[in-house]
Design a protein around this motif. Sequence first.
Motif, short mmCIF file in Angstrom:
data_model
loop_
_atom_site.label_atom_id
_atom_site.label_comp_id
_atom_site.label_asym_id
_atom_site.label_seq_id
_atom_site.Cartn_x
_atom_site.Cartn_y
_atom_site.Cartn_z
N THR A 175 49.47 43.67 31.72
CA THR A 175 48.29 42.96 31.23
C THR A 175 47.34 43.93 30.54
N SER A 176 46.57 43.40 29.63
CA SER A 176 45.58 44.17 28.90
C SER A 176 44.57 43.19 28.33
N GLY A 449 45.89 46.85 32.60
CA GLY A 449 45.92 45.97 33.76
C GLY A 449 46.49 46.66 34.98
N SER A 474 36.79 46.20 30.47
CA SER A 474 37.52 45.93 31.72
C SER A 474 37.08 44.62 32.33
N GLU A 477 38.55 41.85 30.38
CA GLU A 477 39.98 41.72 30.67
C GLU A 477 40.21 40.93 31.95
N LYS A 478 39.40 41.20 32.99
CA LYS A 478 39.54 40.44 34.23
C LYS A 478 39.23 38.97 34.01
N GLY A 481 42.10 37.36 32.05
CA GLY A 481 43.28 37.16 32.88
C GLY A 481 43.14 35.98 33.83
N ASP A 535 47.82 40.20 26.49
CA ASP A 535 46.43 40.36 26.11
C ASP A 535 45.94 39.12 25.38
#
Length: 666
Positions: A175-176, A449, A474, A477-478, A481, A535
């Motif tokens: 993940t990214s 990730g 970051s 990204e969380k 996701g 991503d």
Amino acid sequence: MGFSINVLTMFGMVLVIGIVVDDAIVVVENVERIMSEEGLPPLEATRKAMGQISGAIIGVTVVLISVFVPLAFFSGSVGNIYRQFAAVMGVSIAFSAFMALSLTPALCATLLKPVEAGHHHAKTGFFGWFNRGFSRTAKGYEGVVARILPRAARYLVIYVAIVAGAAVVYLRLPTSFLPNEDQGTLLVNVQLPPGATQARALDVMQQVEGFMLKQPEVQSMVSVLGFSFSGQGQNAALAFVTLKDWHERKAPGTSAQDLAGRAFGGLSGIRDAFIFPLSPPSIPELGSSSGFAFRLQDRAGLGRDALLAARNQLLGAASKSPILTQVRPDGLEDAPQLQLDIDRDKANALGVSFDAINAVISTALGSAYVNDFPSAGRLQRVVVQADAPARMQPDDLLRLSVANNKGQAVPLSAFASTRWITGPMQTVRYNGYPSMRISGSAAPGQSTGAAMMEMERLATQLPQGFGFEWTGLSREEKIAGSQAIVLYAFAILSVFLCLAALYESWSIPLAVILVVPLGVLGVLLATLTRGYANDIYFQVGLITIIGLSAKNAILIIEFAKDLQAQGKGVIEAALAAAHLRFRPIVMTSMAFTLGVLPLAISTGAGSASQRAIGTGVIGGILSGTALAVLFVPIFFVVVRGLFKDSPRQQQVHAEQAAHMGVHSDD
């Protein structure tokens, strides 16, 4: 909507190029088929073709627009990215449908020349060879489908295995948030030990400059002393490295990321400073560099010493992890400080107020504005401050005099003393808690990730009372996701509900939706094969494939539904529809694949994002087409066999089929 022509909208436009021609291809192909099979003149063939495929074009348009609608309602920076894709795709697809239902038929009736029945088999040269070969392929495909359909239920086992395989690959996919782009620049963050002078910082920067300018990828470098991403001070410095143009850096190992890794190793020999070459973040407003941004919090009020010990423990554990690299404190370290201890009782006894003490110290060490005076026709400011030689030692501070309440001068040494301590140069709070900033990157071959999961695992090993938060890229990204599954679910649900309303049936949309995992599998395998991550661009590509997979299914099921309404059996209708729609499905898929191919093989500025979205979309359209032409007839047979139409639905479908005039040559 206030959007601009930028990288995101351009991505959407490139994807749209492949999609918008699909409707026109379907119209032209059906007109040409009717002309070649029945020998009708262009005008009559166009009228008959539009009667047959208008419903399919509307259905495809509804699906492709509805699949992007959920993207427009997400908030935050992720929502801003999604919204631009959704706006470009939705508006373009709507215009494409309008043109396919208006201008394209007019062009077909006007520009196409009358032909005799079966003319495409009589052509010579390359096109004749291609058409004859394609017809043989279509007949072979029809034979395979004819053998499969009587045993359709058995092949659902293979479909279940495909769904399970897609789920396994999805869970294994790194993940990214966004790909790490080569933006043509590098940042070099330099941090010297606490108390280091500017002269030492200048010497370090000269060494950094000497190394960087020797690299063949570097064009120029600008250094700044006294400032870095860690903070301000004489022991901080920052360098901006400009790389040569991308066409001069085509050889392997010449990207910004490769240079940053090489420079990190080369500059590690400078023992007078911590030096970190970094790539700029993908979104400039979110963070100061690529990688992750971690905030360690003291949530129990344990104090700065405990927080510092926890940070050092975390850094030590991170240095041993093979998943992490360049994990570092993102801030100024504690430095020696001179503390002035004031005896309050003595100060009060001498009649010295704290306001007076503060005013004297701030004026002597800092400065104070007094007034202005005229000089040569201009006003000059008067600023007072102790001379530099008079404020160099602790004793110089104690020799300062403070006026008491009687106007008498009292030296600081009469009621104060000095001592050296080690104290913080900066204090950081995050969400109200005392915090320590930690930055780092994923090791080569690892995703951000995975690096974030590793940091979370290491943080759980800290003593009780410490927590953590993510910030910058970051944090986004969380959020992205956690929203991904919701996004996919809403996209599929919107497609299902729109088709249910369009066809006034629950079974037909179900047969369409079942095709989605076939395209998703291709997206996952292509992304995993090329080493890319889950991503934002992967998610946009996956949403696009959901719509395109449903489009292929609609082209078959729309015809099969009408043929069944005319009295054909469900297997016979599915077989005939598969044969009729095989050619336009392959043509539209090829057109879209070729339109997106430049993204998948792009180089230069922004190429990482282009390859990320292009790779997933091409993989999805290839697997979705190859598997859909086999499984969609199976889905239609199984679903229509389990769910029968009501009398009203049978009547509606029969009227639609009679109006469209769909038939299959036996």
